[in-house]
Design a protein around this motif. Structure first.
Motif, PDB file in Angstrom:
ATOM      1  N   MET A   1      -5.134   6.955  25.094  1.00 11.25           N
ATOM      2  CA  MET A   1      -6.382   7.681  24.983  1.00 11.25           C
ATOM      3  C   MET A   1      -6.347   8.640  23.788  1.00 11.25           C
ATOM      4  O   MET A   1      -7.386   8.923  23.211  1.00 11.25           O
ATOM      5  CB  MET A   1      -6.668   8.447  26.275  1.00 11.25           C
ATOM      6  CG  MET A   1      -7.962   9.181  26.186  1.00 11.25           C
ATOM      7  SD  MET A   1      -8.843   9.704  27.656  1.00 11.25           S
ATOM      8  CE  MET A   1      -7.634  10.062  28.856  1.00 11.25           C
ATOM      9  N   THR A   2      -5.166   9.116  23.438  1.00 11.87           N
ATOM     10  CA  THR A   2      -5.047  10.040  22.312  1.00 11.87           C
ATOM     11  C   THR A   2      -5.525   9.387  21.018  1.00 11.87           C
ATOM     12  O   THR A   2      -6.264  10.008  20.244  1.00 11.87           O
ATOM     13  CB  THR A   2      -3.589  10.521  22.158  1.00 11.87           C
ATOM     14  OG1 THR A   2      -3.210  11.178  23.361  1.00 11.87           O
ATOM     15  CG2 THR A   2      -3.429  11.473  21.002  1.00 11.87           C
ATOM     16  N   VAL A   3      -5.126   8.147  20.787  1.00 13.59           N
ATOM     17  CA  VAL A   3      -5.536   7.449  19.565  1.00 13.59           C
ATOM     18  C   VAL A   3      -7.056   7.285  19.545  1.00 13.59           C
ATOM     19  O   VAL A   3      -7.701   7.519  18.515  1.00 13.59           O
ATOM     20  CB  VAL A   3      -4.821   6.083  19.459  1.00 13.59           C
ATOM     21  CG1 VAL A   3      -5.379   5.270  18.307  1.00 13.59           C
ATOM     22  CG2 VAL A   3      -3.325   6.278  19.293  1.00 13.59           C
ATOM     23  N   ALA A   4      -7.633   6.910  20.665  1.00 19.74           N
ATOM     24  CA  ALA A   4      -9.091   6.746  20.737  1.00 19.74           C
ATOM     25  C   ALA A   4      -9.804   8.064  20.481  1.00 19.74           C
ATOM     26  O   ALA A   4     -10.805   8.109  19.751  1.00 19.74           O
ATOM     27  CB  ALA A   4      -9.492   6.181  22.096  1.00 19.74           C
ATOM     28  N   ALA A   5      -9.301   9.137  21.063  1.00 16.34           N
ATOM     29  CA  ALA A   5      -9.932  10.458  20.893  1.00 16.34           C
ATOM     30  C   ALA A   5      -9.904  10.890  19.439  1.00 16.34           C
ATOM     31  O   ALA A   5     -10.931  11.326  18.889  1.00 16.34           O
ATOM     32  CB  ALA A   5      -9.221  11.493  21.774  1.00 16.34           C
ATOM     33  N   TYR A   6      -8.752  10.772  18.801  1.00 11.83           N
ATOM     34  CA  TYR A   6      -8.640  11.185  17.402  1.00 11.83           C
ATOM     35  C   TYR A   6      -9.430  10.257  16.476  1.00 11.83           C
ATOM     36  O   TYR A   6     -10.080  10.720  15.543  1.00 11.83           O
ATOM     37  CB  TYR A   6      -7.169  11.247  16.971  1.00 11.83           C
ATOM     38  CG  TYR A   6      -6.489  12.525  17.373  1.00 11.83           C
ATOM     39  CD1 TYR A   6      -6.502  13.635  16.540  1.00 11.83           C
ATOM     40  CD2 TYR A   6      -5.828  12.629  18.592  1.00 11.83           C
ATOM     41  CE1 TYR A   6      -5.881  14.817  16.897  1.00 11.83           C
ATOM     42  CE2 TYR A   6      -5.204  13.800  18.972  1.00 11.83           C
ATOM     43  CZ  TYR A   6      -5.230  14.890  18.117  1.00 11.83           C
ATOM     44  OH  TYR A   6      -4.611  16.053  18.485  1.00 11.83           O
ATOM     45  N   THR A   7      -9.381   8.957  16.753  1.00 15.18           N
ATOM     46  CA  THR A   7     -10.102   7.998  15.918  1.00 15.18           C
ATOM     47  C   THR A   7     -11.602   8.247  15.968  1.00 15.18           C
ATOM     48  O   THR A   7     -12.270   8.281  14.924  1.00 15.18           O
ATOM     49  CB  THR A   7      -9.785   6.553  16.358  1.00 15.18           C
ATOM     50  OG1 THR A   7      -8.372   6.339  16.232  1.00 15.18           O
ATOM     51  CG2 THR A   7     -10.526   5.540  15.512  1.00 15.18           C
ATOM     52  N   LEU A   8     -12.147   8.427  17.170  1.00 16.32           N
ATOM     53  CA  LEU A   8     -13.578   8.674  17.294  1.00 16.32           C
ATOM     54  C   LEU A   8     -13.970   9.983  16.605  1.00 16.32           C
ATOM     55  O   LEU A   8     -14.975  10.047  15.898  1.00 16.32           O
ATOM     56  CB  LEU A   8     -14.004   8.697  18.766  1.00 16.32           C
ATOM     57  CG  LEU A   8     -15.497   8.872  19.025  1.00 16.32           C
ATOM     58  CD1 LEU A   8     -16.325   7.809  18.314  1.00 16.32           C
ATOM     59  CD2 LEU A   8     -15.768   8.865  20.523  1.00 16.32           C
ATOM     60  N   ALA A   9     -13.165  11.018  16.770  1.00 17.25           N
ATOM     61  CA  ALA A   9     -13.465  12.306  16.132  1.00 17.25           C
ATOM     62  C   ALA A   9     -13.467  12.172  14.607  1.00 17.25           C
ATOM     63  O   ALA A   9     -14.378  12.667  13.935  1.00 17.25           O
ATOM     64  CB  ALA A   9     -12.470  13.368  16.573  1.00 17.25           C
ATOM     65  N   VAL A  10     -12.465  11.503  14.067  1.00 16.20           N
ATOM     66  CA  VAL A  10     -12.391  11.330  12.611  1.00 16.20           C
ATOM     67  C   VAL A  10     -13.570  10.490  12.118  1.00 16.20           C
ATOM     68  O   VAL A  10     -14.187  10.815  11.092  1.00 16.20           O
ATOM     69  CB  VAL A  10     -11.038  10.703  12.199  1.00 16.20           C
ATOM     70  CG1 VAL A  10     -11.058  10.251  10.747  1.00 16.20           C
ATOM     71  CG2 VAL A  10      -9.906  11.695  12.428  1.00 16.20           C
ATOM     72  N   LEU A  11     -13.905   9.426  12.846  1.00 13.25           N
ATOM     73  CA  LEU A  11     -15.045   8.590  12.446  1.00 13.25           C
ATOM     74  C   LEU A  11     -16.351   9.382  12.454  1.00 13.25           C
ATOM     75  O   LEU A  11     -17.172   9.245  11.533  1.00 13.25           O
ATOM     76  CB  LEU A  11     -15.156   7.365  13.348  1.00 13.25           C
ATOM     77  CG  LEU A  11     -14.107   6.278  13.138  1.00 13.25           C
ATOM     78  CD1 LEU A  11     -14.255   5.178  14.180  1.00 13.25           C
ATOM     79  CD2 LEU A  11     -14.181   5.698  11.737  1.00 13.25           C
ATOM     80  N   LEU A  12     -16.556  10.200  13.469  1.00 18.36           N
ATOM     81  CA  LEU A  12     -17.768  11.020  13.518  1.00 18.36           C
ATOM     82  C   LEU A  12     -17.798  12.030  12.375  1.00 18.36           C
ATOM     83  O   LEU A  12     -18.852  12.247  11.759  1.00 18.36           O
ATOM     84  CB  LEU A  12     -17.885  11.723  14.869  1.00 18.36           C
ATOM     85  CG  LEU A  12     -18.253  10.813  16.045  1.00 18.36           C
ATOM     86  CD1 LEU A  12     -18.079  11.555  17.361  1.00 18.36           C
ATOM     87  CD2 LEU A  12     -19.665  10.276  15.901  1.00 18.36           C
ATOM     88  N   ASP A  13     -16.663  12.631  12.079  1.00 17.62           N
ATOM     89  CA  ASP A  13     -16.604  13.583  10.962  1.00 17.62           C
ATOM     90  C   ASP A  13     -16.877  12.879   9.632  1.00 17.62           C
ATOM     91  O   ASP A  13     -17.616  13.395   8.786  1.00 17.62           O
ATOM     92  CB  ASP A  13     -15.245  14.285  10.922  1.00 17.62           C
ATOM     93  CG  ASP A  13     -15.037  15.234  12.088  1.00 17.62           C
ATOM     94  OD1 ASP A  13     -16.037  15.718  12.653  1.00 17.62           O
ATOM     95  OD2 ASP A  13     -13.866  15.487  12.440  1.00 17.62           O
ATOM     96  N   LEU A  14     -16.297  11.696   9.452  1.00 16.44           N
ATOM     97  CA  LEU A  14     -16.543  10.940   8.222  1.00 16.44           C
ATOM     98  C   LEU A  14     -18.001  10.480   8.135  1.00 16.44           C
ATOM     99  O   LEU A  14     -18.572  10.439   7.045  1.00 16.44           O
ATOM    100  CB  LEU A  14     -15.594   9.739   8.139  1.00 16.44           C
ATOM    101  CG  LEU A  14     -14.125  10.077   7.898  1.00 16.44           C
ATOM    102  CD1 LEU A  14     -13.272   8.816   7.977  1.00 16.44           C
ATOM    103  CD2 LEU A  14     -13.928  10.795   6.574  1.00 16.44           C
ATOM    104  N   PHE A  15     -18.587  10.166   9.287  1.00 17.46           N
ATOM    105  CA  PHE A  15     -19.995   9.778   9.298  1.00 17.46           C
ATOM    106  C   PHE A  15     -20.870  10.943   8.843  1.00 17.46           C
ATOM    107  O   PHE A  15     -21.835  10.746   8.109  1.00 17.46           O
ATOM    108  CB  PHE A  15     -20.399   9.287  10.690  1.00 17.46           C
ATOM    109  CG  PHE A  15     -21.794   8.739  10.741  1.00 17.46           C
ATOM    110  CD1 PHE A  15     -22.139   7.611  10.010  1.00 17.46           C
ATOM    111  CD2 PHE A  15     -22.756   9.349  11.509  1.00 17.46           C
ATOM    112  CE1 PHE A  15     -23.433   7.104  10.049  1.00 17.46           C
ATOM    113  CE2 PHE A  15     -24.046   8.856  11.552  1.00 17.46           C
ATOM    114  CZ  PHE A  15     -24.397   7.722  10.819  1.00 17.46           C
ATOM    115  N   CYS A  16     -20.515  12.158   9.251  1.00 23.54           N
ATOM    116  CA  CYS A  16     -21.255  13.337   8.773  1.00 23.54           C
ATOM    117  C   CYS A  16     -21.146  13.462   7.255  1.00 23.54           C
ATOM    118  O   CYS A  16     -22.130  13.782   6.586  1.00 23.54           O
ATOM    119  CB  CYS A  16     -20.741  14.606   9.442  1.00 23.54           C
ATOM    120  SG  CYS A  16     -21.299  14.817  11.133  1.00 23.54           S
ATOM    121  N   LEU A  17     -19.958  13.209   6.720  1.00 26.69           N
ATOM    122  CA  LEU A  17     -19.792  13.241   5.262  1.00 26.69           C
ATOM    123  C   LEU A  17     -20.677  12.187   4.593  1.00 26.69           C
ATOM    124  O   LEU A  17     -21.319  12.451   3.576  1.00 26.69           O
ATOM    125  CB  LEU A  17     -18.330  12.997   4.885  1.00 26.69           C
ATOM    126  CG  LEU A  17     -17.390  14.170   5.068  1.00 26.69           C
ATOM    127  CD1 LEU A  17     -15.944  13.734   4.861  1.00 26.69           C
ATOM    128  CD2 LEU A  17     -17.749  15.280   4.111  1.00 26.69           C
TER     129      LEU A  17
END
Length: 123
Positions: A1-17
């Protein structure tokens, strides 16, 4: 679950960029995709630039929070950030935009951001 949590957070942050970039450098198409078309050459130009700066900054801050403060702080950041797409839902509806865009893009984004927060809280 840790990988999924970090991956989704990074993807959302990159999407904001990405959104920030698009509003800064392709404001007309970005506004149309947002659900409320606006003319960047007219009075809306400054507001589209502000939106681009806001979205891009949220992406940078999100990545910095995740990298330097950790998952729990990023989770709280995501909870706060979720208010923006909820508000965007109302903005699109209030200004005659399509319900499909309001709910299918903005409301759905808010839910995904809250799911990201929940995953980060569980880390």
């Amino acid at each position: 679950m840790t990988v999924a949590a970090y991956t989704l957070a990074v993807l959302l942050d990159l999407f904001c960029l990405f959104l920030g970039y698009r509003f800064l450098f392709q404001p007309g198409p970005a506004a149309a995709g947002y659900g409320v078309p606006a003319d960047p050459a007219g009075d809306a130009g400054a507001y589209l630039t502000i939106k681009g700066l806001r979205d891009g900054t949220l992406g940078v801050v999100g990545l910095l929070v995740l990298a330097f403060a950790g998952a729990h702080a990023e989770a709280w950041f995501m909870v706060g950030v979720a208010l923006i797409p909820f508000g965007d839902t109302l903005i699109v509806l209030r200004n005659g935009g399509a319900k499909a865009v309001a709910f299918g893009i903005h409301f759905a984004t808010a839910i995904v951001v809250l799911i990201s927060a929940a995953l980060l809280f569980a880390v």
